[in-house]
Design a protein around this motif. Structure first.
Motif, mmCIF file in Angstrom:
data_model
loop_
_atom_site.group_PDB
_atom_site.id
_atom_site.type_symbol
_atom_site.label_atom_id
_atom_site.label_comp_id
_atom_site.label_asym_id
_atom_site.label_seq_id
_atom_site.Cartn_x
_atom_site.Cartn_y
_atom_site.Cartn_z
ATOM 1 N N MET A 1 0.849 -1.189 0.000
ATOM 2 C CA MET A 1 0.000 0.000 0.000
ATOM 3 C C MET A 1 0.882 1.234 0.000
ATOM 4 O O MET A 1 2.116 1.143 0.129
ATOM 5 N N SER A 2 0.261 2.409 -0.131
ATOM 6 C CA SER A 2 1.016 3.657 -0.163
ATOM 7 C C SER A 2 0.556 4.584 0.957
ATOM 8 O O SER A 2 -0.570 4.493 1.451
ATOM 9 N N PHE A 3 1.481 5.478 1.362
ATOM 10 C CA PHE A 3 1.170 6.553 2.313
ATOM 11 C C PHE A 3 1.654 7.867 1.734
ATOM 12 O O PHE A 3 2.855 8.023 1.518
ATOM 13 N N PRO A 4 0.731 8.821 1.450
ATOM 14 C CA PRO A 4 -0.724 8.723 1.633
ATOM 15 C C PRO A 4 -1.346 7.787 0.597
ATOM 16 O O PRO A 4 -0.704 7.430 -0.391
ATOM 17 N N GLY A 5 -2.593 7.431 0.835
ATOM 18 C CA GLY A 5 -3.329 6.569 -0.070
ATOM 19 C C GLY A 5 -3.989 5.394 0.611
ATOM 20 O O GLY A 5 -5.086 4.984 0.230
ATOM 21 N N ALA A 6 -3.324 4.838 1.626
ATOM 22 C CA ALA A 6 -3.863 3.646 2.285
ATOM 23 C C ALA A 6 -5.073 3.954 3.152
ATOM 24 O O ALA A 6 -5.941 3.095 3.347
ATOM 25 N N TYR A 7 -5.138 5.167 3.690
ATOM 26 C CA TYR A 7 -6.201 5.528 4.622
ATOM 27 C C TYR A 7 -7.143 6.552 4.009
ATOM 28 O O TYR A 7 -6.727 7.416 3.222
#
Length: 230
Positions: free
Chosen positions: A195-201
């Motif tokens: 997953m990615s951060f930002p992006g996952a939440y």
């Protein structure tokens, strides 16, 4: 003068209620000073949190993005990584820990893209009277490094989510830092969910938009999904 003193006292109280994660240790190797193996975070002086999970600060909350920590900590797959909290975890909420394998050195890695996988997520105790998290008041957190990951250098992203004000959008408070580690002894057999951060939440994730006080939740779903199992 009294009003000014009151505001200063309140500011000091709020700062004390927040925290940073400036040191790590593992297998006898440890940071001798703050930010030796951990990238200096934007809140290193004011201790404040990230509240917008869509912001670029979600990656590592770096004071100066692209500036690495001075050193990379050697760790063993299957060993324990200990994060030191300064001064301690004051707000109730979960701890999540993620890793991202650098294509080369961790010092040169920005952690962008679908590169992160979760290795740790704690769970609360829920009764009819309260919801409590195991990290409440903790000055350090121990996390097992999965034995099935590949050797190499990684960023390790520590995250604690304060849920005391999470009943409104962007009310959850995220305390984040990224350590640089070099892993040895791993089997390399892992198959992580990246997953990615930002992006996952999302701001509306049930683990981020929740009233933990009333009515007492009957369950808690931490954002980011399940941790890697070897």
């Amino acid at each position: 003068m009294k009003a000014t003193f009151g505001l200063l006292a309140l500011a000091g109280s709020l700062a004390h209620a927040h925290y940073t994660i400036p040191r790590v240790s593992s297998g006898g190797a440890s940071s001798s000073s703050d930010w030796q193996h951990v990238r200096r975070t934007e809140n290193y002086q004011h201790n404040g949190p990230v509240t917008d999970v869509r912001s670029s600060a979600m990656t590592c909350y770096e004071l100066q993005p692209g500036t690495p920590a001075p050193e990379t900590l050697p760790v063993s797959a299957g060993g324990t990584l200990t994060f030191q909290i300064n001064p301690n975890i004051y707000h109730p909420g979960p701890v999540n820990v993620y890793m991202a394998k650098a294509p080369g050195s961790a010092a040169d890695f920005d952690g962008k893209g679908n590169v992160w996988f979760k290795i740790y997520s704690d769970k609360p105790t829920i009764t009819s009277q309260s919801i409590t998290f195991p990290s409440d008041g903790a000055g350090s957190i121990d996390v097992k490094i999965p034995s099935c990951i590949a050797d190499g250098e990684y960023l390790v992203r520590f995250e604690q989510i304060g849920l005391h004000s999470a009943s409104g959008t962007n009310g959850a408070q995220l305390y984040i830092s990224c350590a640089q580690v070099k892993v040895s002894g791993g089997s390399g057999s892992y198959s992580p969910n990246l997953m990615s951060f930002p992006g996952a939440y999302s701001p509306n994730d049930p683990g981020l938009l929740i009233n933990i006080y009333w009515p007492i939740p009957t369950q808690y779903i931490s954002p980011g999904g399940a941790a890697l199992q070897c």
